[in-house]
Design an enzyme around this catalytic site. Sequence first.
Site, PDB file in Angstrom:
ATOM      1  N   LEU A  48      26.659  47.805  -9.280  1.00  0.00           N
ATOM      2  CA  LEU A  48      25.490  47.614 -10.141  1.00  0.00           C
ATOM      3  C   LEU A  48      25.779  46.416 -11.033  1.00  0.00           C
ATOM      4  O   LEU A  48      26.844  46.334 -11.648  1.00  0.00           O
ATOM      5  CB  LEU A  48      25.258  48.849 -11.030  1.00  0.00           C
ATOM      6  CG  LEU A  48      24.363  49.972 -10.521  1.00  0.00           C
ATOM      7  CD1 LEU A  48      24.229  51.040 -11.610  1.00  0.00           C
ATOM      8  CD2 LEU A  48      22.985  49.483 -10.105  1.00  0.00           C
ATOM      9  N   ASP A  49      24.834  45.484 -11.145  1.00  0.00           N
ATOM     10  CA  ASP A  49      25.003  44.335 -12.015  1.00  0.00           C
ATOM     11  C   ASP A  49      25.152  44.783 -13.468  1.00  0.00           C
ATOM     12  O   ASP A  49      24.639  45.843 -13.852  1.00  0.00           O
ATOM     13  CB  ASP A  49      23.786  43.406 -11.915  1.00  0.00           C
ATOM     14  CG  ASP A  49      23.617  42.822 -10.521  1.00  0.00           C
ATOM     15  OD1 ASP A  49      24.634  42.642  -9.824  1.00  0.00           O
ATOM     16  OD2 ASP A  49      22.465  42.545 -10.135  1.00  0.00           O
ATOM     17  N   PRO A  50      25.833  43.969 -14.313  1.00  0.00           N
ATOM     18  CA  PRO A  50      25.936  44.321 -15.736  1.00  0.00           C
ATOM     19  C   PRO A  50      24.578  44.563 -16.401  1.00  0.00           C
ATOM     20  O   PRO A  50      24.470  45.412 -17.294  1.00  0.00           O
ATOM     21  CB  PRO A  50      26.643  43.108 -16.343  1.00  0.00           C
ATOM     22  CG  PRO A  50      27.473  42.561 -15.219  1.00  0.00           C
ATOM     23  CD  PRO A  50      26.635  42.770 -13.989  1.00  0.00           C
ATOM     24  N   ALA A  52      22.058  45.924 -15.039  1.00  0.00           N
ATOM     25  CA  ALA A  52      21.439  47.126 -14.459  1.00  0.00           C
ATOM     26  C   ALA A  52      22.148  48.357 -14.994  1.00  0.00           C
ATOM     27  O   ALA A  52      23.342  48.332 -15.267  1.00  0.00           O
ATOM     28  CB  ALA A  52      21.533  47.092 -12.939  1.00  0.00           C
TER      29      ALA A  52
END
EC number: 5.4.99.25
Length: 311
Positions: A48-50, A52
Amino acid sequence: MSKPRKPKGRPISGWLILDKPLDFGSTEAVSKIKWLFKAQKAGHAGTLDPLASGMLPIALGDATKTVPYVMDGRKIYEFTVAWGEERSTDDLEGDAVRSSSERPSEEAIRALLPKYTGVISQVPPQFSAIKIDGERAYDLARDGETVEIPAREVEVFRLSLIGSTPHLAHFEIECGKGTYVRSLARDMGRDLGCFGHIASLRRTFVAPFGEEDMVALADLVALEKIEDDAERLAALDDYLIDTGEALSELPHVAVSDDQAHRLRMGNPIILRGRDAPLPAPEAYATARGKLVAIGEVAEGEFRPKRVFASH
């Protein structure tokens, strides 16, 4: 001859379904959980992206052997697209590269949804973990390079518009492995002639785990105040989900203690009787509810491919 080094940490196994907060990287989250649980091994099932938030399944110990089965599972995201700008990263982090004063109507958005449902072709974002000639696309993008990332087929099972304002649209998507929601926002913005990027993204489901399984990082960190090691670790372990739960979508074979011993030694076992399972390229075996092995069912046998410790 030197003795092999004993691995640091506890040989615990299980899944921790973290509700990852914003501005916290997936690798950073795994390191934090590994440290909190004093685990020998840890890994996650899907970055998961930072920017998100939401479900980040983290495998501890032997559960890392089941990561591919969770990686392949369906996922559900809730996300918001901001119209009017396309950005270099396709989310809030990047610089604006295209802009428009146009804004789509709700009718236009709804009319577009069928195009992005089913098996679709999608070009991943420039800032992604895809490897190009052995290097991560995001490393090349940060160095100012524009790279050609080939389109790939992904599957979208469901895409729903939850609500919209002139500047924002809120969606929910259920999709398969490898789907980039950021690419979806970029492509819909282009189709609508107004451009767009992800303003917020939250993952709520990674099969077979649901929202009820998620644990807030703050709840885990709060347990650090327990001074007694054994008491603190026991409280943390209460949040773990059994390793075998990750395989719940595969055929299941219940085995006896003797059969479990044979499987753990790498030997096949014979399956007899009316309840013997049908042939399957992948299945999992348990004894007393605990995961023993992943293997195949063929010619009346369960043949182990990966075995799990009995602790």
